[in-house]
Design an enzyme around this catalytic site. Structure first.
Site, PDB file in Angstrom:
ATOM      1  N   HIS A  79      20.074 -24.805   6.795  1.00  0.00           N
ATOM      2  CA  HIS A  79      19.165 -25.171   5.706  1.00  0.00           C
ATOM      3  C   HIS A  79      18.152 -26.233   6.126  1.00  0.00           C
ATOM      4  CE1 HIS A  79      21.242 -28.988   4.404  1.00  0.00           C
ATOM      5  NE2 HIS A  79      22.329 -28.369   4.824  1.00  0.00           N
ATOM      6  N   ASP A 196      21.938 -33.507   9.001  1.00  0.00           N
ATOM      7  CA  ASP A 196      22.347 -32.479   8.055  1.00  0.00           C
ATOM      8  C   ASP A 196      21.100 -32.036   7.296  1.00  0.00           C
ATOM      9  OD1 ASP A 196      23.450 -30.974   6.009  1.00  0.00           O
ATOM     10  OD2 ASP A 196      24.478 -32.652   5.058  1.00  0.00           O
ATOM     11  N   GLU A 230      20.089 -25.830  -0.231  1.00  0.00           N
ATOM     12  CA  GLU A 230      21.527 -25.975   0.002  1.00  0.00           C
ATOM     13  C   GLU A 230      22.066 -27.266  -0.594  1.00  0.00           C
ATOM     14  OE1 GLU A 230      25.291 -27.055   1.991  1.00  0.00           O
ATOM     15  OE2 GLU A 230      23.402 -28.168   1.942  1.00  0.00           O
ATOM     16  N   GLU A 231      21.298 -28.350  -0.526  1.00  0.00           N
ATOM     17  CA  GLU A 231      21.793 -29.651  -0.976  1.00  0.00           C
ATOM     18  C   GLU A 231      21.986 -29.738  -2.486  1.00  0.00           C
ATOM     19  OE1 GLU A 231      23.117 -31.681   0.805  1.00  0.00           O
ATOM     20  OE2 GLU A 231      22.208 -31.764   2.789  1.00  0.00           O
ATOM     21  N   HIS A 331      25.695 -37.622   5.023  1.00  0.00           N
ATOM     22  CA  HIS A 331      24.963 -38.068   3.835  1.00  0.00           C
ATOM     23  C   HIS A 331      24.776 -39.587   3.826  1.00  0.00           C
ATOM     24  CE1 HIS A 331      25.327 -34.288   1.087  1.00  0.00           C
ATOM     25  NE2 HIS A 331      25.007 -33.987   2.327  1.00  0.00           N
TER      26      HIS A 331
END
Length: 406
Positions: A79, A196, A230-231, A331
């Protein structure tokens, strides 16, 4: 595993290309909802490799690497979207109240430099706790709670009231991107926000480059898929071809106390909060890692979901798996190592060049013929002590003073 792809030597990985791609992606802000620039960059990367692609209405990219057969096709997904924030209110003190985009703690926003994207331009600023200066607040600085209602954005403008913010073009709903602050160490460690999932995107593009550079033969069509939501949970719920039977998600894997993941290896996730991944596809990836000597770990993530979950929840009847690069402090201020990114890229190449789990999967429905098997009768454990005959349970009276067993 009787798989032609499991014993062929893998080509060298162009790590310089991977690192360059990662740094360029990190330089492009892409919080959910503000992903067009990252989509355009990635499309350009695919064009340079000569890989055809399509883009959905909102910007998910679906590319195609042709194989010897079109079905059962497979997708490999990463993503482009990241965490971020949005302006919730213009405060009377000339600062901004904000809310997160995606799920992350305000603890890791404190002190972050950022850009506010207004309707007409960009404004720089810093995210700070409500009580910042120890010279003004003393011990109250340490006593204040952690939370998004406990931080505010100080913009680099002469703004001391709400009117000043409005005059500068700031509005409720403006997107905010925090600086990634990338740093690559000579020893291979990579620090940055938003590894990420931009590190996995870089690994996927590098795997595609290996296929192109070395003219690798793919048994079936492979569709690199880049998602943009995606998040916030929807991810790969769209953009899948109907003929796709297998989907492997690439994402950050959690290196933390109590986990089995390492920053120096790829991780093959057995289960996340959405449940177990496909038995056969997951074990295929494990077998490929063993066959090619790829450093890897198996792990389970309790507070985690990926593009795979979104795809299945959207009604796609596909086999799913999750593999990732080991990363610390997901994160937050994330860190990984070159070893993990190389291992992940090699595993993706091994998967792309391997046979599908089941050729039968080219059809959405079929007979038992060719269906997979997990536990063969010969593999079943035999109890060391034979069970009593059925009539013992039903007819024999229990000894006096003992409850009858049923």
């Amino acid at each position: 595993m009787n798989d032609p792809g499991s014993h062929l030597a893998l080509p060298a990985i162009d790590y310089a290309y991977l690192e360059e791609t990662l740094l360029q992606l990190l330089a492009i802000p892409s919080p959910v909802g503000l992903t067009d620039a990252a989509v355009r960059y990635t499309a350009g990367r695919l064009e340079a490799l000569g890989i055809p692609y399509e883009i959905t209405r909102r910007g998910a990219i679906r590319a195609t690497l042709r194989g010897q057969a079109s079905q059962p096709a497979r997708a490999v997904v990463a993503h482009l979207d990241t965490l971020g924030a949005m302006v919730r209110a213009l405060k009377p003190n000339g600062r901004l109240e904000i809310v997160p985009i995606g799920h992350w703690s305000a603890r890791f926003a404190e002190g972050g430099r950022l850009t506010v994207f207004t309707d007409h331009g960009q404004v720089r600023g810093t995210c700070l706790p409500l009580k910042t200066s120890g010279h003004a607040f003393g011990d109250e600085v340490d006593a204040q709670p952690v939370g998004w209602e406990q931080v505010e954005v100080r913009v680099d403008l002469p703004a001391t009231c709400r009117g000043d913010l409005l005059a500068a073009g700031l509005e409720v709903g403006d997107w905010i991107a925090f600086d990634p602050q990338p740093e690559i160490q000579p020893g291979g460690y990579i620090n940055a926000r938003y590894l990420d999932d931009k590190a996995a995107v870089a690994a996927l593009l590098t795997a595609c480059k290996a296929v192109r550079d070395h003219r690798l033969v793919l048994p079936v069509d492979v569709h690199p898929l880049l998602t943009i939501t995606e998040e916030i949970g929807s991810g790969a719920s769209a953009a899948l071809h109907g003929e796709i039977a297998e989907m492997v998600s690439l994402d950050i894997s959690i290196a933390a106390e109590g986990q089995n993941t390492s920053e120096h290896a790829a991780t093959i996730c057995m289960q996340d909060m959405s449940g177990p991944f496909d038995y056969h596809l997951t074990h295929k990836l494990i077998a490929l890692a063993h066959a090619h000597g790829i450093p890897h770990r198996r792990d389970i993530f309790r507070y985690y979901r990926s593009d795979s979950a979104a795809a299945v929840e959207a009604g796609n009847d596909i086999r799913t798996a999750l593999i990732g690069f080991g990363g610390d402090a997901s994160h937050a201020q994330e860190r990984t190592h070159r070893d993990a990114l190389e291992a992940l890229t090699r595993l993706v190449v091994a998967y792309m060049t391997s046979e599908p789990v089941a050729r039968r999967d080219c059809r959405s429905m079929g007979s038992l013929d060719g269906f997979t098997e997990q536990l063969c009768p010969g593999d079943m454990a035999v109890p060391s002590t034979p069970l009593p005959a059925p009539e013992t349970f039903l007819g024999d009276p229990a000894p006096e003073g003992e409850a009858q067993k049923r």
